[in-house]
Structure formats: C-alpha cells, structure tokens
Design an enzyme around this catalytic site. Structure first.
Site, PDB file in Angstrom:
ATOM      1  N   LYS A   1      13.340   0.894 -10.679  1.00 57.88           N
ATOM      2  CA  LYS A   1      12.772   1.222 -11.989  1.00 57.88           C
ATOM      3  C   LYS A   1      13.656   2.619 -12.357  1.00 57.88           C
ATOM      4  CE  LYS A   1       8.184  -0.100 -10.497  1.00 57.88           C
ATOM      5  NZ  LYS A   1       6.644   0.290 -10.168  1.00 57.88           N
TER       6      LYS A   1
ATOM      7  N   TYR B   1       3.323  -6.352 -17.065  1.00 61.35           N
ATOM      8  CA  TYR B   1       2.275  -5.710 -16.399  1.00 61.35           C
ATOM      9  C   TYR B   1       1.155  -5.990 -17.182  1.00 61.35           C
ATOM     10  CZ  TYR B   1       5.363  -2.760 -13.447  1.00 61.35           C
ATOM     11  OH  TYR B   1       6.060  -2.379 -12.433  1.00 61.35           O
TER      12      TYR B   1
ATOM     13  N   PHE C   1      -4.125   3.323 -15.847  1.00 60.02           N
ATOM     14  CA  PHE C   1      -2.667   3.795 -16.044  1.00 60.02           C
ATOM     15  C   PHE C   1      -1.792   2.945 -16.745  1.00 60.02           C
ATOM     16  CE2 PHE C   1      -3.376   1.171 -12.197  1.00 60.02           C
ATOM     17  CZ  PHE C   1      -2.428   0.175 -12.396  1.00 60.02           C
TER      18      PHE C   1
ATOM     19  N   ARG D   1       8.564  -6.693   0.417  1.00 61.47           N
ATOM     20  CA  ARG D   1       7.192  -5.639   0.223  1.00 61.47           C
ATOM     21  C   ARG D   1       7.107  -4.725   1.432  1.00 61.47           C
ATOM     22  NH1 ARG D   1       4.225  -5.520  -4.606  1.00 61.47           N
ATOM     23  NH2 ARG D   1       2.530  -4.923  -3.303  1.00 61.47           N
TER      24      ARG D   1
ATOM     25  N   THR E   1       2.466   1.052  -2.282  1.00 57.30           N
ATOM     26  CA  THR E   1       2.395   1.678  -3.869  1.00 57.30           C
ATOM     27  C   THR E   1       2.444   3.176  -3.861  1.00 57.30           C
ATOM     28  OG1 THR E   1       1.174  -0.266  -4.492  1.00 57.30           O
ATOM     29  CG2 THR E   1       1.398   1.295  -6.164  1.00 57.30           C
TER      30      THR E   1
ATOM     31  N   ARG F   1       9.954   3.527  -0.732  1.00 56.17           N
ATOM     32  CA  ARG F   1       9.180   4.463  -1.660  1.00 56.17           C
ATOM     33  C   ARG F   1       8.788   5.584  -0.738  1.00 56.17           C
ATOM     34  NH1 ARG F   1       5.111  -0.397  -3.896  1.00 56.17           N
ATOM     35  NH2 ARG F   1       5.974  -0.498  -6.049  1.00 56.17           N
TER      36      ARG F   1
ATOM     37  N   ASN G   1       7.597   5.038  -8.556  1.00 63.89           N
ATOM     38  CA  ASN G   1       7.779   4.706  -7.341  1.00 63.89           C
ATOM     39  C   ASN G   1       8.958   3.508  -6.999  1.00 63.89           C
ATOM     40  OD1 ASN G   1       6.740   2.649  -8.301  1.00 63.89           O
ATOM     41  ND2 ASN G   1       4.816   2.307  -7.149  1.00 63.89           N
TER      42      ASN G   1
ATOM     43  N   HIS H   1       9.950  -2.324  -7.955  1.00 64.48           N
ATOM     44  CA  HIS H   1       8.668  -3.370  -8.167  1.00 64.48           C
ATOM     45  C   HIS H   1       9.302  -4.684  -7.106  1.00 64.48           C
ATOM     46  CE1 HIS H   1       6.093  -6.468  -9.802  1.00 64.48           C
ATOM     47  NE2 HIS H   1       7.155  -7.262  -9.795  1.00 64.48           N
TER      48      HIS H   1
ATOM     49  N   GLU I   1       7.741 -14.362 -12.449  1.00 55.60           N
ATOM     50  CA  GLU I   1       8.513 -13.212 -12.704  1.00 55.60           C
ATOM     51  C   GLU I   1       9.776 -13.438 -13.068  1.00 55.60           C
ATOM     52  OE1 GLU I   1       5.216  -9.772 -10.861  1.00 55.60           O
ATOM     53  OE2 GLU I   1       7.047 -10.112  -9.853  1.00 55.60           O
TER      54      GLU I   1
END
Ligand code: UDP
Length: 140
Positions: free
Chosen positions: A11, A51, A59, A87, A93, A104, A114, A117, A128
């Site tokens: 990100k 998203y 948010f 993950r 998150t 993270r 964070n 993704h 995706e």
C-alpha cells in the site's frame, strides 16, 4: 495442500517509506513466490471498485483516498496454502492486534495505513487477480 495463488498489494504508506523490498523479503522468506508484479498509481475508480465490498462502511471514503495517495505494488503470490500463509505473514488488520514479527506489527502505521492487502479466501483471490492482471502477465 496444493499450490495456490493469492493477490497482494503493497500500500501507499509502504511505497512512500521505500520499504517494498523489506515487505517482499518477508513474503519470499515465508515460501511465497512473486509470479506477477506491477507498480501503479490506482485511479479512484479502481480503488472504489476493488474495495466495493466495503462501500457502506464508514471508513470507505478515507480508505479510497489513502489507496490513491501514492503508488502501490500489485502482486500475485504463489505457494503452498498461499492465501492463508500470506494472511499469517501480514498479521491482523489493526497493527495493535497483529502478532509480533508480522508485516503489520513491524511496519504498519495505523489500521488504515497498514502496509499490505492480501486476499481472504481462494475465491476472492481469483477475483482480485482478474481485476488487475491479464493471464499473460502472470509468469510462474
Ligand atoms: N480499514 C480501515 N478502517 C477499519 C477497518 C479497515 O481503514 O476500521 C482499511 C484497512 O486498510 C484494511 C482495509 O480497510 O486493510 C480492508 O479492511 P478488511 O476488514 O478487509 O481488512 P484486511 O482484510 O485488509 O485485513
């Protein structure tokens, strides 16, 4: 467990701090292989589309603004149990809840910024990947 593919984004908070290599090192060290990668600046339409599942969440607007605030690195990762493994390496998150040693926990700035993704299921991963990559851009 069969070889799987998952979708990953580094990100804007991470590209801004020039730590993409550190993040990719964590992914590769966990046994994940980068089989597609591109650095892009998402459009507002792409971020909103990606998203869309969160569009009713409070948010959403801030998240879209954040995701277009700088370049991102889009990646397809391949490996044994890749969705769950990614993950696990990412962590929770909210970095405050992320296990020590996860991406993270070590790099995220906030619950929004964070750093990464990662797809949450094999079906989501397939959708995706298709959203951002053509078949011929994935080189295993
Ligand atoms: N997010 C946020 N505020 C929240 C929850 C999530 O800004 O209260 C952002 C955060 O960047 C997160 C993304 O929205 O990574 C998607 O949320 P999700 O619950 O799907 O978390 P993830 O799967 O990324 O861990």
């Amino acid at each position: 467990m069969a070889v799987q593919r998952t979708f990953s984004i580094i990100k804007p908070d991470a590209t801004r701090r020039n730590i993409t290599g550190k993040i990719i090192d964590r992914l590769e060290s966990a046994g994940l292989r980068v089989v597609a990668q591109k650095r892009v600046h998402l459009t507002k339409e792409q971020a909103e589309g990606f998203y869309a599942v969160h569009k009713e969440r409070p948010f959403f607007g801030e998240l879209v603004s954040f995701m277009i605030s700088g370049p991102v690195v889009l990646q397809v990762l391949e490996g044994e149990d890749a969705v769950a493994k990614n993950r696990e390496v990412m962590g929770a998150t909210n970095p405050k809840d992320a296990a020590p040693g996860t991406i993270r926990a070590d790099f995220a700035e906030s619950i929004e910024a964070n750093s990464v993704h990662g797809s949450d299921a094999p079906e989501t991963a397939a959708e995706e990947i298709k959203f951002f990559f053509k078949d011929e851009e994935i080189v295993g």
